[in-house]
Write a protein that holds these residues in place. Structure first.
Motif, PDB file in Angstrom:
ATOM      1  N   LEU A 547       0.817  -1.223   0.000  1.00 23.84           N
ATOM      2  CA  LEU A 547       0.000   0.000   0.000  1.00 23.84           C
ATOM      3  C   LEU A 547       0.845   1.265   0.000  1.00 23.84           C
ATOM      4  O   LEU A 547       0.535   2.217  -0.710  1.00 23.84           O
ATOM      5  N   GLU A 591      -1.685  -2.838  -7.733  1.00 20.95           N
ATOM      6  CA  GLU A 591      -1.882  -1.698  -6.842  1.00 20.95           C
ATOM      7  C   GLU A 591      -2.603  -0.591  -7.620  1.00 20.95           C
ATOM      8  O   GLU A 591      -2.333  -0.369  -8.793  1.00 20.95           O
ATOM      9  N   TYR A 614      -4.841  -3.644  -4.209  1.00 15.28           N
ATOM     10  CA  TYR A 614      -4.371  -2.856  -3.055  1.00 15.28           C
ATOM     11  C   TYR A 614      -4.642  -1.398  -3.415  1.00 15.28           C
ATOM     12  O   TYR A 614      -3.956  -0.826  -4.272  1.00 15.28           O
TER      13      TYR A 614
END
Length: 668
Positions: A547, A591, A614
């Motif tokens: 993250l 991500e 994420y």
């Protein structure tokens, strides 16, 4: 004149024993000073308030004047609630397992005033029978040995203490996919293809094993792993392990078929099982999974929620001194509650018969019901009526402690429920519980407390409290994208690193560096009824790296996963939550950063959950905080209106997408 000192305690378990004729002490220096002063060994008894066999031993032995006299005259007796002091429980449970090959509660330990154990066992009847030692005979024998052959006992105590203190050291090893393949194979070998679950009776739900199998199946396209999880989830929900009337799961099944449970219900089981059913639903959308998840969460919200948003520990198996009496049905009882016509339909559906399936009565179940997924219309109302009837007929003791670690697991499940089902009730409940932990179980220095009851927080937080709560906050962040949750998770992991990390051997100790010193400082990796705190820490560190992009979290995640990998080698299937953490590091991930001038775009939450992204959301109001936590987001501009979606996969980033539709095409 006996003096029982438990009356001043807050623990419901200790208070249950406060009127025994035993001269109980709570754990503490006062008790050990008394043992040294009177030159007596210590009798340590560990249990918890919803434990059936703990109640049996209390009624049989600790309420018995003769047994109490023997105990009071030769020993200093200490009572510990394992849920309040998991560190003491961990140390002495490892002693019991080392000495006897097994463990459980009530846990009984005999030890020196220096806390060194020389005898360990579990439940003891008052009198010896069928070759099993009785409490009175054991105490008399040990009293004699303490006076006549003490050196032998002291030597045994020294040897056991030394063994426990050195046990579990080892090196580090990079995680490999082979560990996950081996674990899946070991679970396959133990799988019960008829009834689901692993091994024979008694059977435990072990939701972390099922979560691993579902994750492994998804990543490896392994259909057999998925079918093992599905079969187990199905059969547990059809059996008596699941309370067909009131919802929620009992702790374990005494038989292979999941029919006859040990009737206590625990918060942690229901949190983790709800999470597992939600994961199953998010993967294939089967309505049955949603039904069981909702009925489990709704049971918790109805029976275990405190008025101020926290969650209590659990409900007892016994009512009126009889195990399971609250749950057992007969056709006559159902007719009293529902009337003849509805009762007949209801009994047919749930297998309630005149002859019964458990001690002459019936545990409601769907094991013989092949149409179990097509419930007849109106049965929800019949269940409500029967639940109301059951409540008025008998009451269950509820352990009303609030534990940080267990509440964290419930916050994680409720957050997952909102992301999966879109029901805002679950998000509201998760946020209220998190607010309670922040207000009542977090000190001004950011350190956690372990337990709260009747306005008092007590006992320094341990590994599970920090690791599970940090995991819960990341699950909550994934549900509402409030960067404060991310900040709190980072802060908890910084504290964990500062006070629990083992610089020499790797991994996190169960207790902080400034906690009370016991004969050993445990460091647990194996999954028990709950996942290990070290495994949860590995998962959190890996997610923080994904993250935030901050290299400090990558370094820490790598160190923790290497520690876990080294300790899972001998039996990977016993460390399924560690393998979940490794899976997040070993397999490719995606991500996403969404920058938006306004609210979180509609549909983003569902897409992020379905596609396992994420996800960070950057807005004008959280930009500064997010840049502190994830410095790379500083270079992501916020558009004047609308939203932009920046997707990265396998270390490569795509051009920003201007809509969710465009993002969907990039994900294909």
């Amino acid at each position: 004149m006996h003096q029982n000192r438990l009356i001043h305690e807050k623990s419901p378990y200790l208070l249950q024993h406060a009127h025994n004729p035993v001269d109980w002490y709570p754990w503490g220096e006062q008790a050990f000073a008394a043992a040294r002063r009177t030159d007596r060994p210590v009798f340590l008894s560990i249990g918890y308030s919803t434990c059936h066999w703990c109640h049996v031993m209390e009624r049989e032995s600790f309420e018995n004047a003769q047994a109490a006299d023997v105990l009071n005259s030769g020993f200093i007796a200490i009572k510990v609630d394992r849920e309040e002091r998991p560190d003491i429980d961990a140390v002495y449970m490892s002693v019991c397992q080392a000495m006897t090959g097994s463990g459980g509660w009530p846990l009984t330990i005999l030890m020196t005033p220096e806390q060194k154990p020389f005898w360990a066992g579990t439940y003891l009847p008052k009198d010896s029978r069928y070759g099993q030692p009785g409490l009175i005979d054991l105490l008399k024998r040990v009293s004699l040995l303490w006076r006549t052959e003490r050196e032998q006992l002291l030597q045994a105590g020294d040897e056991i203490a030394a063994y426990i203190a050195q046990h579990g050291t080892g090196g580090a090893q990079a995680p490999q996919p082979a560990l996950l393949h081996t674990a899946a194979g070991q679970l396959r070998a133990a799988f019960d293809s008829t009834d689901g679950g692993f091994g024979g009776a008694p059977k435990f739900p072990s939701p972390h094993n099922l979560l691993f199998l579902m994750d492994y199946a998804r990543r490896e396209k392994a259909g057999d792993a998925r079918s093992m999880a599905e079969k187990t989830l199905t059969q547990m929900a059809r059996g008596g392990l699941f309370d067909q009337i009131g919802g929620g799961f009992s702790r374990y099944s005494t038989d292979r078929q999941w029919l006859a449970p040990h009737f206590e219900k625990m918060l942690y089981d229901n949190a983790l099982l709800a999470y597992a059913y939600l994961e199953a639903f998010s993967q294939d959308g089967r309505p049955f999974w949603e039904t069981i998840a909702r009925r489990t969460l709704d049971y918790v919200l109805r029976e275990l929620a405190s008025p101020d948003g926290a969650f209590y520990c659990g409900q007892d198996a016994d009512s009126g001194g009889e195990e399971g009496a609250y749950y057992l049905l007969t056709p006559q009882l159902v007719e009293q509650a529902l009337g003849a016509q509805d009762a007949a339909r209801f009994c047919r559906w749930y297998g309630v018969t005149a002859q019964g399936n458990f001690e002459g009565k019936s545990i409601a179940n769907l094991l013989e019901n092949t149409a179990y997924e097509q419930e007849p219309e109106g049965f929800d109302k019949l269940r409500e009526k029967l639940l109301d009837f059951r409540r008025h007929r008998a009451a269950l003791h509820r352990d009303d402690k609030v534990l940080t670690a267990w509440n964290a697991l419930m916050i994680a499940a409720l957050s997952k429920a909102y992301r999966t089902l879109g029901d805002v009730r679950y998000l509201d409940a998760a946020k209220r519980a998190a607010a309670f932990l922040r207000a009542n179980l977090t000190g001004s220095d950011g350190r956690l407390w372990l337990r709260w009851r009747e306005g008092e927080a007590a006992n320094a937080g341990q590994l599970d409290d920090y690791a599970f709560y940090a995991w819960a906050l990341l699950e909550l962040y994934a549900a509402d994208f409030d960067a404060v949750h991310l900040k709190e998770a980072v802060s908890l992991m910084q504290t964990l690193q500062a006070h629990f990390w083992d610089e020499s051997g790797g991994g996190f100790f169960l207790t902080a560096d400034d906690s009370e010193r016991l004969i050993a400082r445990p460091k647990e990796v194996y999954d028990g009824a709950m996942p290990s705190g070290n495994a949860a820490a590995g998962l959190v560190l890996t997610r923080l790296w994904k993250l935030t992009g901050d290299p400090i979290w990558q370094t820490r995640a790598d160190g923790q996963l290497a520690f876990l990998a080294a300790r899972t080698q001998a039996y990977p299937a016993g460390h399924c939550f560690s393998l979940l953490a490794m899976g997040e590091a070993l397999y490719p991930s995606r991500e996403l950063v969404c920058t938006t001038a306004g609210a979180v775009p509609d549909g983003l939450l569902a897409l992020a959950e379905r596609r396992r992204l994420y996800t960070l959301v950057k807005t004008p109001s959280n930009a500064a905080l997010l840049e502190q936590l994830a410095p790379f987001t500083a270079s992501y501009p916020i558009p004047e209106d609308g939203a932009l979606f920046y997707l990265c996969q396998n270390g490569a980033c795509a051009v920003p997408a201007g809509s969710l539709q465009e993002l969907g095409r990039l994900l294909e």
